[in-house]
Each structure stands twice: as C-alpha cells, then as structure tokens.
Scaffold this motif. Structure first.
Motif, PDB file in Angstrom:
ATOM      1  N   ARG A  20       0.859  -1.200   0.000  1.00  0.00           N
ATOM      2  CA  ARG A  20       0.000   0.000   0.000  1.00  0.00           C
ATOM      3  C   ARG A  20       0.887   1.239   0.000  1.00  0.00           C
ATOM      4  NH1 ARG A  20      -5.025   1.073  -0.531  1.00  0.00           N
ATOM      5  NH2 ARG A  20      -6.022   2.749   0.622  1.00  0.00           N
ATOM      6  N   THR A  22       1.425   5.211   0.518  1.00  0.00           N
ATOM      7  CA  THR A  22       0.840   6.269   1.335  1.00  0.00           C
ATOM      8  C   THR A  22       1.379   7.644   0.923  1.00  0.00           C
ATOM      9  OG1 THR A  22       2.584   6.227   2.991  1.00  0.00           O
ATOM     10  CG2 THR A  22       0.752   4.663   3.298  1.00  0.00           C
ATOM     11  N   LYS A  23       0.707   8.664   1.413  1.00  0.00           N
ATOM     12  CA  LYS A  23       1.178  10.036   1.213  1.00  0.00           C
ATOM     13  C   LYS A  23       2.572  10.191   1.822  1.00  0.00           C
ATOM     14  CE  LYS A  23       0.069  14.859   2.247  1.00  0.00           C
ATOM     15  NZ  LYS A  23       1.368  15.185   2.792  1.00  0.00           N
ATOM     16  N   GLU A  58      -3.310   5.125  -0.997  1.00  0.00           N
ATOM     17  CA  GLU A  58      -4.188   5.901  -0.133  1.00  0.00           C
ATOM     18  C   GLU A  58      -4.647   7.116  -0.935  1.00  0.00           C
ATOM     19  OE1 GLU A  58      -2.114   7.152   3.359  1.00  0.00           O
ATOM     20  OE2 GLU A  58      -2.333   5.198   4.331  1.00  0.00           O
ATOM     21  N   ALA A  61      -2.087   9.738  -1.268  1.00  0.00           N
ATOM     22  CA  ALA A  61      -0.983   9.352  -2.148  1.00  0.00           C
ATOM     23  C   ALA A  61      -1.352   9.607  -3.606  1.00  0.00           C
ATOM     24  CB  ALA A  61      -0.631   7.879  -1.941  1.00  0.00           C
TER      25      ALA A  61
END
Length: 120
Positions: A20, A22-23, A58, A61
């Motif tokens: 996953r 993410t930002k 996310e 992201a």
C-alpha cells in the motif's frame, strides 16, 4: 511503500511501489528524489514500477502522485511505467496526451527493456 531503485543514470528517478502506497511514502521518498533530480537537470526521466504485491494507493498518495506529475509537467523527458496492473496502465494511457515527453508502458516481464529505454 515506495523504494528508490539504484543503478540508474543521474537524470532518472527510479522507484518501485510495493504493498500500500501512502502520502508519507511520497513525502519521504519520491518528492525528495524528484526535487533533487530537478536541481541537477532541466529534464528528468522517471522509471515507475508497480510490483506484483501492490495493493493500492491511499487517497492522499493519489493526490501527491498527480501533484508531482503536474508540478513539473513540461520537464518530464520520458516516463516508463512498468506494471501488470491494468487499471494503472489504462490511466497512464488516458492521461499521456498531457505529458510533453515520451511515455511508454511495459509489463513486469519487460522490465529490462523498460530500464534500457529510460536510460537511452
């Protein structure tokens, strides 16, 4: 997670997305690498690989991905997308007309060809 890949020319930002994304991955890995490359070069290339264990982005992201691309829109010389994730490949094809540089997608089996193309 985003990891920067070694053994690419200096004007190539090479990354792989796993699991996953993410930002925080963008903020800590991709954005600093892109900013550093643009400090040294007028035009930059990006090698963007999506690994088989990729599970998604996310929402934050996805916004960062869009922002990084648009912020330097006219300075991307080449973009190599390496993935077997069809929706990502289709999204790139859909928006590739916005990119002034060359864009090309490759399957994971063609990763070697993609590395040669981005470095040429």
């Amino acid at each position: 997670m985003i990891e920067q890949l070694p053994n690419f020319p200096d004007a190539v930002v090479a990354i792989v997305c796993k699991g996953r994304v993410t930002k925080a991955d963008y903020d800590s890995v991709l954005i600093p690498a892109v900013q550093d490359a643009f400090k040294k070069h007028g035009k930059v290339r990006i090698y963007y690989e999506i690994s088989p264990d990729f599970t998604g982005f996310e929402p934050g992201a996805m916004w960062q991905d869009f922002r990084v691309g648009m912020e330097h829109l006219t300075a991307w010389e080449r973009v190599a997308l390496v993935t077997d994730v069809e929706w990502i490949r289709h999204t790139m094809q859909l928006f590739s007309f916005l990119m002034p540089g060359e864009t090309k997608s490759f399957s994971l089996a063609q990763a070697g060809e993609a590395r040669a193309w981005i470095a040429a």
